[in-house]
Design an enzyme around this catalytic site. Structure first.
Site, PDB file in Angstrom:
ATOM      1  N   LYS A 107      66.075 -59.783  10.598  1.00 15.64           N
ATOM      2  CA  LYS A 107      64.985 -58.788  10.572  1.00 15.64           C
ATOM      3  C   LYS A 107      63.978 -59.072  11.684  1.00 15.64           C
ATOM      4  O   LYS A 107      63.570 -58.175  12.414  1.00 15.64           O
ATOM      5  CB  LYS A 107      64.290 -58.856   9.206  1.00 15.64           C
ATOM      6  CG  LYS A 107      62.915 -58.235   9.159  1.00 15.64           C
ATOM      7  CD  LYS A 107      62.281 -58.380   7.797  1.00 15.64           C
ATOM      8  CE  LYS A 107      61.468 -59.625   7.582  1.00 15.64           C
ATOM      9  NZ  LYS A 107      60.158 -59.676   8.268  1.00 15.64           N
ATOM     10  N   ASN A 108      63.588 -60.335  11.816  1.00 15.48           N
ATOM     11  CA  ASN A 108      62.546 -60.676  12.788  1.00 15.48           C
ATOM     12  C   ASN A 108      63.026 -60.550  14.227  1.00 15.48           C
ATOM     13  O   ASN A 108      62.211 -60.491  15.147  1.00 15.48           O
ATOM     14  CB  ASN A 108      62.009 -62.095  12.530  1.00 15.48           C
ATOM     15  CG  ASN A 108      61.136 -62.144  11.290  1.00 15.48           C
ATOM     16  OD1 ASN A 108      60.869 -61.122  10.675  1.00 15.48           O
ATOM     17  ND2 ASN A 108      60.709 -63.336  10.924  1.00 15.48           N
ATOM     18  N   CYS A 158      46.798 -60.935   4.871  1.00 13.25           N
ATOM     19  CA  CYS A 158      47.824 -60.855   3.847  1.00 13.25           C
ATOM     20  C   CYS A 158      47.804 -62.146   3.036  1.00 13.25           C
ATOM     21  O   CYS A 158      47.051 -63.069   3.357  1.00 13.25           O
ATOM     22  CB  CYS A 158      49.193 -60.559   4.432  1.00 13.25           C
ATOM     23  SG  CYS A 158      49.936 -61.923   5.269  1.00 13.25           S
ATOM     24  N   ARG A 172      45.838 -64.226   9.416  1.00 12.67           N
ATOM     25  CA  ARG A 172      46.717 -63.610  10.408  1.00 12.67           C
ATOM     26  C   ARG A 172      45.976 -62.725  11.432  1.00 12.67           C
ATOM     27  O   ARG A 172      46.140 -61.499  11.464  1.00 12.67           O
ATOM     28  CB  ARG A 172      47.840 -62.830   9.721  1.00 12.67           C
ATOM     29  CG  ARG A 172      48.614 -63.714   8.765  1.00 12.67           C
ATOM     30  CD  ARG A 172      49.894 -63.101   8.307  1.00 12.67           C
ATOM     31  NE  ARG A 172      50.939 -63.137   9.305  1.00 12.67           N
ATOM     32  CZ  ARG A 172      52.163 -62.685   9.109  1.00 12.67           C
ATOM     33  NH1 ARG A 172      52.485 -62.169   7.954  1.00 12.67           N
ATOM     34  NH2 ARG A 172      53.066 -62.763  10.056  1.00 12.67           N
ATOM     35  N   ASP A 231      58.746 -70.046   7.531  1.00 15.03           N
ATOM     36  CA  ASP A 231      59.400 -69.043   6.691  1.00 15.03           C
ATOM     37  C   ASP A 231      60.413 -69.656   5.719  1.00 15.03           C
ATOM     38  O   ASP A 231      60.998 -68.930   4.907  1.00 15.03           O
ATOM     39  CB  ASP A 231      60.086 -67.969   7.551  1.00 15.03           C
ATOM     40  CG  ASP A 231      59.084 -66.977   8.111  1.00 15.03           C
ATOM     41  OD1 ASP A 231      57.900 -67.046   7.745  1.00 15.03           O
ATOM     42  OD2 ASP A 231      59.490 -66.119   8.934  1.00 15.03           O
ATOM     43  N   ARG A 243      61.989 -56.571   1.179  1.00 21.29           N
ATOM     44  CA  ARG A 243      61.509 -56.367   2.554  1.00 21.29           C
ATOM     45  C   ARG A 243      62.322 -57.197   3.542  1.00 21.29           C
ATOM     46  O   ARG A 243      62.439 -56.831   4.703  1.00 21.29           O
ATOM     47  CB  ARG A 243      60.038 -56.798   2.661  1.00 21.29           C
ATOM     48  CG  ARG A 243      59.052 -55.800   2.153  1.00 21.29           C
ATOM     49  CD  ARG A 243      57.655 -56.235   2.549  1.00 21.29           C
ATOM     50  NE  ARG A 243      57.649 -56.671   3.941  1.00 21.29           N
ATOM     51  CZ  ARG A 243      56.880 -57.647   4.431  1.00 21.29           C
ATOM     52  NH1 ARG A 243      56.041 -58.276   3.656  1.00 21.29           N
ATOM     53  NH2 ARG A 243      56.941 -57.967   5.701  1.00 21.29           N
TER      54      ARG A 243
END
Ligand code: UD1
Length: 422
Positions: A21-22, A118, A123, A309, A401
């Site tokens: 995804k990233n 978030c 961030r 992550d 997500r």
């Protein structure tokens, strides 16, 4: 809202890892740099990708899915707001902020909603703004949007280090903008993540002149225009690491296929220290968990350090080790939302600032727990697979997500997990 019901499981068999995804999201933003058609293969089917498709459509692109491929080209008629990325979309996904660089480079103006904070921390986006301003853009906040204008982007020497090291998406934003700037740009303290190297390679296929992508010093010589290009998204190293943590916690043996082992070195080191037996092959690995996991100390860092992550997933896994482990979070010092939920399952984790001390218990007990963000949800699923009794993880939209059909992949490995609509 869906939830997962999980029972203690043993995993066996093979899991296939999806595209990252990233890696995919910045490539999608990069298509704004050209009027020609781009094709992205091996896309993961995730909410974040759908959100980015919607943003590209607002910005004047026509996006078509063909199974695992996205075909992106210009819409024939562009409307007036085709340089504005709206808050309703940007707020759900910070990665959309990296449309700012391409929009400034291509349309000379941009309006991108401020993504806001978030649960994993503040961030900020100061490094994105610093880099784009250094290229000559005039940027200011207006009613919750970063609004930018520029006549001509000009190459510059930009130091992109911040208080927590390099920034992945700020590097992506500035790199993309610099491809169409006049003259040479040097990005010092650039992020070295595989996703940035992949973006650099894609931009080169589009015709950009770039050296050093994947290193802390990237040199870009601006070109007049970029063309269409095609790529296959690299495997998701975070998904691969998540399955490693699940396998270790559930004391199982599994094979993980479709990976790039060179992206997983820091994770593999930790897995080995925990006692995992790894057989690495080209594009796959077999992981056998020991009957008793060793405690380890993990410090997260930008790549090639241990990824933030994967911190939550390995924190969950270390709850089942014999002895004390120390986690130091150097990228997002507040990224510990999973700790309270794991403690509700009987874990013994003490948090102090950017540190978490885990007293391994070998046994946790199922409970009703709440997912707070993408990776924290994965940590709770891992804990549920290894805990005695029934675990209910609520708010699993977070996990959707970033993980493609995670419960189906786990079920194929023999996990007792089901999705229920609340
Ligand atoms: C990307 C990843 C995210 C991952 C993170 C760190 C995507 C879509 N997301 O997010 O999953 O957790 O990298 O590996 O690829 N910072 C600043 N100023 C800025 C930007 C960042 O101080 O302008 C700080 C952040 O608060 C954080 C650190 O730098 O402490 C690293 O963040 P960054 O690499 O920018 O994360 P993202 O690129 O947003």
């Amino acid at each position: 809202m869906d939830r997962f019901i999980i029972h203690k499981s043993s995993l066996h068999g093979t899991v296939e890892i999806s595209g990252s995804k990233n890696a995919c999201l910045p490539i999608m933003a990069a298509t704004l740099l050209t009027d020609e058609e781009c094709k992205i293969h091996n896309i993961p089917h995730l909410m974040d990708i759908i959100t980015m498709v919607k943003i590209l459509e607002v910005l004047g692109k026509q996006v078509r899915y063909e199974r695992d491929t996205l075909i992106i080209k210009n819409r024939s008629k562009l409307n007036k707001v085709s340089f504005a990325a709206p808050y309703r979309l940007v707020r759900t996904m910070r990665a959309s902020f990296c449309c700012l660089g391409p929009l400034l480079a291509r349309k000379k103006k941009a309006r991108v909603a401020l993504p806001g904070g978030c649960v994993i921390g503040l961030r900020p986006v100061d490094l994105h703004i610093k880099g784009l301003k250094a290229l000559g853009a005039d940027l200011a906040v207006e009613k919750g949007y970063w609004v930018g204008r520029v006549k001509h982007l000009r190459g510059s020497h930009i130091y992109l280090g911040g208080p927590f090291g390099s920034s992945v998406l700020a590097t992506a934003n500035v790199l993309m903008a610099a491809t169409l700037a006049e003259g040479q740009t040097l990005i010092e303290y650039a992020a070295c993540e595989p996703e940035i190297e992949f973006l650099g390679k894609f931009l080169k296929k589009m015709g950009a002149d770039i050296e050093g992508e994947g290193t802390p010093l990237i040199k870009i010589k601006g070109v007049k225009s970029l063309g269409g290009a095609e790529c296959k998204v690299i495997p998701d190293r975070i998904e691969a690491g998540t399955f490693m943590a699940a396998s270790l916690a559930a004391k199982s043996t599994i094979e993980i296929k479709g990976i790039d082992t060179s992206h997983l070195t820091p994770v593999v080191e930790v897995v080995k220290m925990m006692g995992g037996e790894l057989k690495m092959q080209k594009g796959s690995c077999r992981l056998k968990s020991p009957s008793t996991l060793n405690p380890v100390n993990i410090t997260t860092f930008p790549y090639p350090g241990f990824p933030t992550d994967l911190q939550a997933q390995f924190t969950a896994c270390l709850c089942f080790a014999k002895g004390t482990s120390l986690i130091t979070e150097k990228v997002y010092p507040d990224r510990f939302m999973h700790v309270a939920e794991l403690n509700r399952m009987g874990a013994s984790i003490q948090r102090s600032g950017p540190y978490a001390i885990i007293e391994g218990e070998e046994m946790l007990y199922g409970a009703e727990v709440m997912a707070s963000d993408l990776r924290a949800s994965a940590a709770l699923v891992i804990a549920g697979l290894a805990a005695e009794g029934k675990t209910e993880v609520t708010r699993v939209y977070h996990i959707d997500r970033g993980y493609e059909r995670i419960e189906e992949k786990l079920k194929k490995l023999g996990a007792k997990i089901k999705r229920e609509s609340q």
